[in-house]
Design a protein around this motif. Structure first.
Motif, PDB file in Angstrom:
ATOM      1  N   GLY A  74       0.828  -1.194   0.000  1.00  0.00           N
ATOM      2  CA  GLY A  74       0.000   0.000   0.000  1.00  0.00           C
ATOM      3  C   GLY A  74       0.864   1.246   0.000  1.00  0.00           C
ATOM      4  N   ASN A  76       2.069   2.382   2.838  1.00  0.00           N
ATOM      5  CA  ASN A  76       2.593   2.302   4.199  1.00  0.00           C
ATOM      6  C   ASN A  76       4.113   2.355   4.257  1.00  0.00           C
ATOM      7  OD1 ASN A  76      -0.004   1.639   5.707  1.00  0.00           O
ATOM      8  ND2 ASN A  76       0.051  -0.037   4.228  1.00  0.00           N
ATOM      9  N   GLN A 100       0.347  -7.014   8.555  1.00  0.00           N
ATOM     10  CA  GLN A 100       0.957  -6.465   7.341  1.00  0.00           C
ATOM     11  C   GLN A 100       2.269  -7.188   7.031  1.00  0.00           C
ATOM     12  OE1 GLN A 100       0.950  -2.380   8.716  1.00  0.00           O
ATOM     13  NE2 GLN A 100      -0.735  -1.826   7.366  1.00  0.00           N
ATOM     14  N   THR A 111      -4.413  -7.983   4.423  1.00  0.00           N
ATOM     15  CA  THR A 111      -4.926  -6.702   4.921  1.00  0.00           C
ATOM     16  C   THR A 111      -5.686  -5.918   3.861  1.00  0.00           C
ATOM     17  OG1 THR A 111      -2.878  -5.535   4.365  1.00  0.00           O
ATOM     18  CG2 THR A 111      -3.008  -6.556   6.550  1.00  0.00           C
ATOM     19  N   GLU A 113      -4.552  -4.545   1.288  1.00  0.00           N
ATOM     20  CA  GLU A 113      -3.737  -3.477   0.713  1.00  0.00           C
ATOM     21  C   GLU A 113      -2.892  -4.049  -0.422  1.00  0.00           C
ATOM     22  OE1 GLU A 113      -2.588  -0.833   4.513  1.00  0.00           O
ATOM     23  OE2 GLU A 113      -2.330  -2.996   4.788  1.00  0.00           O
ATOM     24  N   GLU A 114      -2.646  -3.229  -1.439  1.00  0.00           N
ATOM     25  CA  GLU A 114      -1.919  -3.709  -2.607  1.00  0.00           C
ATOM     26  C   GLU A 114      -0.479  -4.054  -2.247  1.00  0.00           C
ATOM     27  OE1 GLU A 114      -1.030  -2.498  -7.274  1.00  0.00           O
ATOM     28  OE2 GLU A 114      -2.043  -1.075  -5.934  1.00  0.00           O
ATOM     29  N   THR A 312      -9.136   3.224   5.919  1.00  0.00           N
ATOM     30  CA  THR A 312      -8.767   1.808   6.001  1.00  0.00           C
ATOM     31  C   THR A 312      -9.091   1.320   7.403  1.00  0.00           C
ATOM     32  OG1 THR A 312      -7.000   2.091   4.368  1.00  0.00           O
ATOM     33  CG2 THR A 312      -6.891   0.155   5.789  1.00  0.00           C
ATOM     34  N   ARG A 339      -8.669  -7.120   8.279  1.00  0.00           N
ATOM     35  CA  ARG A 339      -9.261  -6.011   7.524  1.00  0.00           C
ATOM     36  C   ARG A 339     -10.783  -6.057   7.653  1.00  0.00           C
ATOM     37  NH1 ARG A 339      -7.612  -2.715   3.174  1.00  0.00           N
ATOM     38  NH2 ARG A 339      -9.186  -1.069   3.028  1.00  0.00           N
TER      39      ARG A 339
END
Length: 454
Positions: A74, A76, A100, A111, A113-114, A312, A339
């Motif tokens: 993501g 992050n 993560q 999660t 997220e990409e 998120t 998530r």
């Protein structure tokens, strides 16, 4: 006279030299509670510096050939940068970071997220015991169905406590200087090949005052040097201040961070982690009893924070262990983050329901008043029009839906005179609400709507 003066000066120089030597010896041997310790009683080394290396802008060349910023998960973490997540105790920041980390190691979208780079992870915890960290990671693996072979050699962890020293600590004059932990971290990164390193929490990494801007700038600077020189992403979660102002307590506020402002300023990617508020719980139909199990992350270095529905979200859940003993009959329940997606804004609103609600809004109220999109208008709140047709949307969601109706031209706001002869805003029919589109010029259609014959 002259000889006497010369002898006196010589003896004074000898005394000054002796005092200087004694002072340096005292500093080198100082390792007790009254001062800092820098490696076995050796004298403080001189700080190494290098002259500036200058470049000419005319020699930059084709910038399209320069490598892109390598994000990992993501927005992050990114290689070459330092990141953080700010949260109060018990909010779940370590649980989120472990989830993560498992996503990064396994390549699985745990999660939501990409994932840009599947890589090895080094998780260094300065707060928990080795057994507690084992339970945290193991519980998350059990929750997500991750097997040992999925992480073997890829997720490495350490619990050094105080034995490995500090990344940065204060010298005898209170000035920040690099400690032994830097070398140990660099060695661990090189040996493991980890590309994402989580150091949890930031406060336990260093020995400088967390309110010292100069000291904290040095701490983050050292982390940034490691990230750049070793081409890794470094994350250092940090605690939020206990007594926050109303503005600081907002999601996405960098002012939540404890200590010096230079800490967040020197980091590239910073997020906040906050528990669901009573207002958000009402919006999502979450009961007060479980509200605090839902947490949201928001970017802390942007001026605009997304609405609650676009944030998120994670849900904290428990994984029950069967580790009770004969002498202690209670097993642990370990917190794991997963998530969570808020319910759909349009849940239960099919075309027929939307038509009934639009008609209700157009008709207005029995006393001639018109519905309003505003929040504090009592019975005129447009959510009451939804409730008349048993729609389950909260007041906040009803207003969001009406905003979409306004954007689409189905409704609009207009000024009218209410029963108290005051001019107020109310909702009326929009320009596209009852528009009929003439398809006579469109191939395959006739003016009466019947299809042309082929």
């Amino acid at each position: 006279m002259d000889s006497t003066d010369g002898g006196f000066k010589a003896r004074k120089e000898e005394i000054d030299d002796l005092i200087d030597k004694l002072g340096r010896a005292a500093k080198a041997g100082l390792n007790g509670s009254g001062g800092a310790h820098y490696g076995g009683g050796q004298a403080e080394p001189e700080e190494k510096t290098e002259p500036l290396v200058l470049f000419d802008a005319a020699d930059i060349g084709d910038i399209d050939k320069l490598p892109p910023t390598q994000f990992i998960l993501g927005d992050n973490f990114a290689k070459g940068y330092v990141s953080s997540i700010i949260a109060t105790g018990g909010t779940g920041k370590t649980a989120v970071r472990i989830a993560q980390a498992l996503s990064i190691v396994t390549g699985k979208p745990l999660t939501g997220e990409e994932l840009f780079l599947q890589c090895k992870v080094l998780f260094v915890c300065f707060e928990d015991s080795i057994d507690q960290l084992k339970k945290r990671i193991g519980a998350a693996m059990r929750h997500y169905g991750i097997k040992d072979e999925d992480v073997r050699g890829r997720l490495l962890y350490a619990v050094p406590g105080r034995k490995s020293g500090k990344l940065v600590e204060a010298d005898l004059k209170g000035r920040p200087r690099v400690g032994a932990l830097k070398e140990y971290l660099e060695k661990a990164i090189a040996e493991t090949g980890a590309e994402f390193i989580c150091l949890d929490p930031l406060k336990k990494l260093h020995g400088v005052g967390e309110n010292d801007n100069t000291g904290m700038d040095e701490v983050i600077g050292v982390l940034a040097d490691i990230a750049i020189e070793m081409d890794v992403a470094i994350d250092a979660p940090q605690h939020a201040r206990k007594n926050m102002s109303k503005d600081a307590a907002e999601a996405g506020s960098a002012d939540q961070a404890r200590g010096a402002s230079s800490t967040v300023d020197a980091m590239r990617f910073v997020k906040t982690l906050m528990k669901m508020t009573p207002k958000e719980a009402q919006q999502f139909a979450i009961s007060e009893g479980v509200r605090k199990l839902y947490v949201r992350t928001d970017t802390a270095k942007l001026n605009l924070v997304p609405p609650s529905r676009e944030a998120t979200w994670f849900k904290l859940t428990g994984v029950a262990l069967a580790n009770a003993t004969a002498s202690y009959g209670r097993s642990d329940n370990i917190v794991v983050a997963e998530r969570w997606q808020p319910p759909s804004l349009w849940l239960g609103l099919d075309a027929s329901m939307q038509e009934r609600i639009l008609s209700e809004i157009e008709k207005g109220m029995d006393d001639g008043e018109k519905y309003s999109i505003a929040a504090n208008v009592g019975k005129r709140c447009v959510s009451n029009a939804f409730a008349k047709h048993d729609a389950t949307q909260s007041k906040a969601d009803a207003r969001l839906i009406v905003k979409e109706f306004i954007k689409g031209g189905l409704l609009r706001e207009d000024i009218y005179e209410n029963g108290d002869r005051k001019k107020v805003k109310g909702l009326v029919t929009g320009p596209f609400r009852h528009m009929k589109i003439d398809l006579s010029g469109v191939p395959g259609h006739t003016s009466d709507g019947a299809e042309d014959e082929a």
